[in-house]
Write a protein that holds these residues in place. Structure first.
Motif, PDB file in Angstrom:
ATOM      1  N   TRP A   1       7.743   8.939   6.113  1.00  0.00           N
ATOM      2  CA  TRP A   1       8.802   8.367   5.301  1.00  0.00           C
ATOM      3  C   TRP A   1       9.823   7.685   6.204  1.00  0.00           C
ATOM      4  O   TRP A   1      10.194   8.224   7.239  1.00  0.00           O
ATOM      5  N   LYS A   2      10.298   6.516   5.784  1.00  0.00           N
ATOM      6  CA  LYS A   2      11.272   5.763   6.553  1.00  0.00           C
ATOM      7  C   LYS A   2      12.534   5.562   5.724  1.00  0.00           C
ATOM      8  O   LYS A   2      12.463   5.268   4.534  1.00  0.00           O
ATOM      9  N   GLU A   3      13.689   5.728   6.383  1.00  0.00           N
ATOM     10  CA  GLU A   3      14.974   5.561   5.719  1.00  0.00           C
ATOM     11  C   GLU A   3      15.649   4.286   6.211  1.00  0.00           C
ATOM     12  O   GLU A   3      15.529   3.928   7.382  1.00  0.00           O
ATOM     13  N   TYR A   4      16.374   3.613   5.317  1.00  0.00           N
ATOM     14  CA  TYR A   4      17.095   2.390   5.661  1.00  0.00           C
ATOM     15  C   TYR A   4      18.553   2.529   5.217  1.00  0.00           C
ATOM     16  O   TYR A   4      18.842   3.201   4.224  1.00  0.00           O
TER      17      TYR A   4
ATOM     18  N   GLY B   1      26.559  13.967  -5.594  1.00  0.00           N
ATOM     19  CA  GLY B   1      25.710  13.797  -4.424  1.00  0.00           C
ATOM     20  C   GLY B   1      25.761  12.401  -3.845  1.00  0.00           C
ATOM     21  O   GLY B   1      26.659  11.605  -4.123  1.00  0.00           O
ATOM     22  N   ASN B   2      24.768  12.105  -3.020  1.00  0.00           N
ATOM     23  CA  ASN B   2      24.678  10.840  -2.305  1.00  0.00           C
ATOM     24  C   ASN B   2      23.314  10.200  -2.546  1.00  0.00           C
ATOM     25  O   ASN B   2      22.335  10.896  -2.830  1.00  0.00           O
ATOM     26  N   PRO B   3      23.226   8.877  -2.406  1.00  0.00           N
ATOM     27  CA  PRO B   3      21.980   8.176  -2.751  1.00  0.00           C
ATOM     28  C   PRO B   3      20.847   8.448  -1.778  1.00  0.00           C
ATOM     29  O   PRO B   3      21.066   8.642  -0.572  1.00  0.00           O
ATOM     30  N   VAL B   4      19.637   8.435  -2.308  1.00  0.00           N
ATOM     31  CA  VAL B   4      18.410   8.602  -1.523  1.00  0.00           C
ATOM     32  C   VAL B   4      17.498   7.411  -1.776  1.00  0.00           C
ATOM     33  O   VAL B   4      17.203   7.091  -2.933  1.00  0.00           O
TER      34      VAL B   4
ATOM     35  N   GLY C   1       0.791  -1.224   0.000  1.00  0.00           N
ATOM     36  CA  GLY C   1       0.000   0.000   0.000  1.00  0.00           C
ATOM     37  C   GLY C   1       0.818   1.265   0.000  1.00  0.00           C
ATOM     38  O   GLY C   1       0.274   2.350  -0.177  1.00  0.00           O
ATOM     39  N   GLY C   2       2.120   1.156   0.224  1.00  0.00           N
ATOM     40  CA  GLY C   2       3.000   2.306   0.214  1.00  0.00           C
ATOM     41  C   GLY C   2       3.887   2.317  -1.014  1.00  0.00           C
ATOM     42  O   GLY C   2       3.687   1.544  -1.959  1.00  0.00           O
ATOM     43  N   VAL C   3       4.885   3.199  -1.012  1.00  0.00           N
ATOM     44  CA  VAL C   3       5.799   3.299  -2.153  1.00  0.00           C
ATOM     45  C   VAL C   3       7.229   3.487  -1.661  1.00  0.00           C
ATOM     46  O   VAL C   3       7.475   3.908  -0.528  1.00  0.00           O
ATOM     47  N   TRP C   4       8.173   3.145  -2.536  1.00  0.00           N
ATOM     48  CA  TRP C   4       9.581   3.496  -2.406  1.00  0.00           C
ATOM     49  C   TRP C   4       9.876   4.651  -3.365  1.00  0.00           C
ATOM     50  O   TRP C   4       9.343   4.689  -4.468  1.00  0.00           O
ATOM     51  N   ILE C   5      10.732   5.577  -2.941  1.00  0.00           N
ATOM     52  CA  ILE C   5      11.233   6.610  -3.843  1.00  0.00           C
ATOM     53  C   ILE C   5      12.756   6.566  -3.812  1.00  0.00           C
ATOM     54  O   ILE C   5      13.369   6.170  -2.815  1.00  0.00           O
ATOM     55  N   GLY C   6      13.374   6.969  -4.915  1.00  0.00           N
ATOM     56  CA  GLY C   6      14.827   6.963  -4.994  1.00  0.00           C
ATOM     57  C   GLY C   6      15.346   8.133  -5.787  1.00  0.00           C
ATOM     58  O   GLY C   6      14.664   8.665  -6.668  1.00  0.00           O
ATOM     59  N   GLY C   7      16.570   8.552  -5.462  1.00  0.00           N
ATOM     60  CA  GLY C   7      17.181   9.665  -6.170  1.00  0.00           C
ATOM     61  C   GLY C   7      18.541   9.999  -5.593  1.00  0.00           C
ATOM     62  O   GLY C   7      19.286   9.120  -5.169  1.00  0.00           O
ATOM     63  N   ALA C   8      18.862  11.293  -5.576  1.00  0.00           N
ATOM     64  CA  ALA C   8      20.154  11.762  -5.091  1.00  0.00           C
ATOM     65  C   ALA C   8      19.966  13.065  -4.334  1.00  0.00           C
ATOM     66  O   ALA C   8      19.003  13.803  -4.569  1.00  0.00           O
TER      67      ALA C   8
ATOM     68  N   PHE D   1      17.024  -5.597  -0.425  1.00  0.00           N
ATOM     69  CA  PHE D   1      16.509  -5.218   0.889  1.00  0.00           C
ATOM     70  C   PHE D   1      16.267  -6.465   1.712  1.00  0.00           C
ATOM     71  O   PHE D   1      15.569  -7.390   1.272  1.00  0.00           O
ATOM     72  N   ASP D   2      16.853  -6.517   2.922  1.00  0.00           N
ATOM     73  CA  ASP D   2      16.694  -7.696   3.776  1.00  0.00           C
ATOM     74  C   ASP D   2      15.675  -7.487   4.885  1.00  0.00           C
ATOM     75  O   ASP D   2      15.558  -8.309   5.796  1.00  0.00           O
ATOM     76  N   GLY D   3      14.903  -6.408   4.802  1.00  0.00           N
ATOM     77  CA  GLY D   3      13.902  -6.081   5.811  1.00  0.00           C
ATOM     78  C   GLY D   3      14.359  -5.010   6.773  1.00  0.00           C
ATOM     79  O   GLY D   3      13.528  -4.374   7.427  1.00  0.00           O
ATOM     80  N   ALA D   4      15.679  -4.812   6.867  1.00  0.00           N
ATOM     81  CA  ALA D   4      16.214  -3.790   7.760  1.00  0.00           C
ATOM     82  C   ALA D   4      17.179  -2.854   7.057  1.00  0.00           C
ATOM     83  O   ALA D   4      17.358  -1.710   7.482  1.00  0.00           O
TER      84      ALA D   4
END
Length: 349
Positions: A92-95, A80-83, A55-62, A135-138
């Motif tokens: 929003w949650k970061e891993y 830059g650095n990865p997002v 039901g949610g989404v992942w976003i990616g960028g820099a 992604f291993d869940g954590a």
């Protein structure tokens, strides 16, 4: 953004104008509204949005990109650095992104059948990736790749696939097998741009054949083997970019200039909206209607369009917004791009 039928040699493809209605006209395309983003270091960009299957989404960028100019040159710069962020509920949650080195961003996210993978390493939206992680869940854990760079990343009911290129072997498709990668031969498709499936025995691969010009190519997997799906000469010069299977008799795909639909026995090619930039992304909403987003182009930006009832419908977006990548979730549509000079995320339900 992010399924199939058995194909026989007599399968036909139709290029038709005008386009017949494929379904009853849906309600007007919903408006996309801006969604607050987590803190990102300036200058930041968002390249990718992908449904997470929950039901949610992942976003990616820099983020943190900069350029110190000297005239028309940029002698001091950073990619830059990865997002990577995941939308969980209303936050929003970061891993951690383990094994990352150097500069650049995340330009590919694939999520399906309980798996999520990312690819990155370059600052540009369509560039190849040198970093791939699962992604291993954590956290995201780096995975070694069998090629110099990755130009396609997909995961789902048939497994995880990458397309890669190296100087000696050229373009090849690989499937993750245990902790290794296995080369996959797809008849009639020299370069695989996307692999998506309805099940482990029902999948599509799209891309192109090499030659004097790139010729679009499609293949279907029936659980035992890949089989090439013939396309007419009239489709030459437009390679396939994305495919979204909805049912055995309902598969959507895009080239740069066309939306394409498989109804179980024939393909129909539908011209993109008039004066529209090249198509860049495709998703299909819960009603079964396909959405397309354009490549990044000079302003004013064109909005996403939805196709239904034999016509294109314009999505409403905030002023100054450019929506460049799309993902469908059960509650609606997500997009990422820009609003003015800033990265932006959008949602419509």
């Amino acid at each position: 953004m992010k399924r199939v039928i058995a194909v026989v040699a007599t399968a036909t493809v139709v290029l038709s104008l005008p386009v017949p209605a494929l379904a009853a006209a849906p309600a007007a395309a919903p408006a996309l509204r801006s969604v607050s983003l987590p803190f990102l270091w300036p200058w930041a960009q968002l390249f990718e949005v992908t449904a997470d299957g929950a039901g949610g989404v992942w976003i990616g960028g820099a983020q943190g990109k900069y350029c110190l100019r000297w005239g028309d040159l940029c002698p001091v710069y950073s990619d830059g650095n990865p997002v990577v962020r995941r939308r969980v509920g209303s936050s929003w949650k970061e891993y951690p992104i383990n094994g990352w080195t150097g500069q650049g961003g995340i330009g590919r996210i694939a999520s399906g059948a309980g798996e999520t993978w990312i690819g990155g390493g370059s600052s540009t939206r369509e560039a190849s990736s040198s970093y791939v992680a699962r992604f291993d869940g954590a956290a995201f854990q780096k995975v070694a790749i069998p090629t110099d760079s990755v130009s396609m990343l997909a995961t789902g009911p048939m497994g995880t696939f990458i397309s890669g290129w190296d100087l000696n072997a050229g373009d090849r498709l690989f499937k993750r097998t245990g902790d290794n990668w296995t080369v996959v031969q797809v008849p009639g498709v020299d370069y695989v741009a996307d692999v998506q499936a309805l099940s482990a025995t029902d999948g599509w691969a799209v891309g192109h054949r090499d030659g004097l010009q790139q010729v679009p190519a499609v293949a279907h997997f029936d659980g035992a083997a890949w089989k090439s799906v013939p396309l007419p000469a009239g489709a030459d010069g437009e390679r396939f970019l994305k495919v979204v299977p909805v049912a055995a008799d309902d598969v959507w795909a895009i080239t740069r200039k066309h939306l394409a639909h498989w109804n179980g026995s024939a393909w129909t090619f539908i011209a993109a909206p008039a004066d529209y930039p090249d198509l860049a992304d495709l998703t299909v909403d819960a009603s079964g209607a396909p959405w397309v987003a354009p490549v990044e182009a000079a302003p004013p930006a064109k909005p996403p369009y939805r196709y239904g009832g034999g016509k294109w419908e314009t999505a409403t977006v905030p002023d100054g917004a450019a929506v460049l990548d799309l993902a469908a979730v059960p509650g609606g549509i997500w997009g990422v791009g820009t609003q003015g000079q800033d990265p932006a995320a959008f949602n419509g339900s």
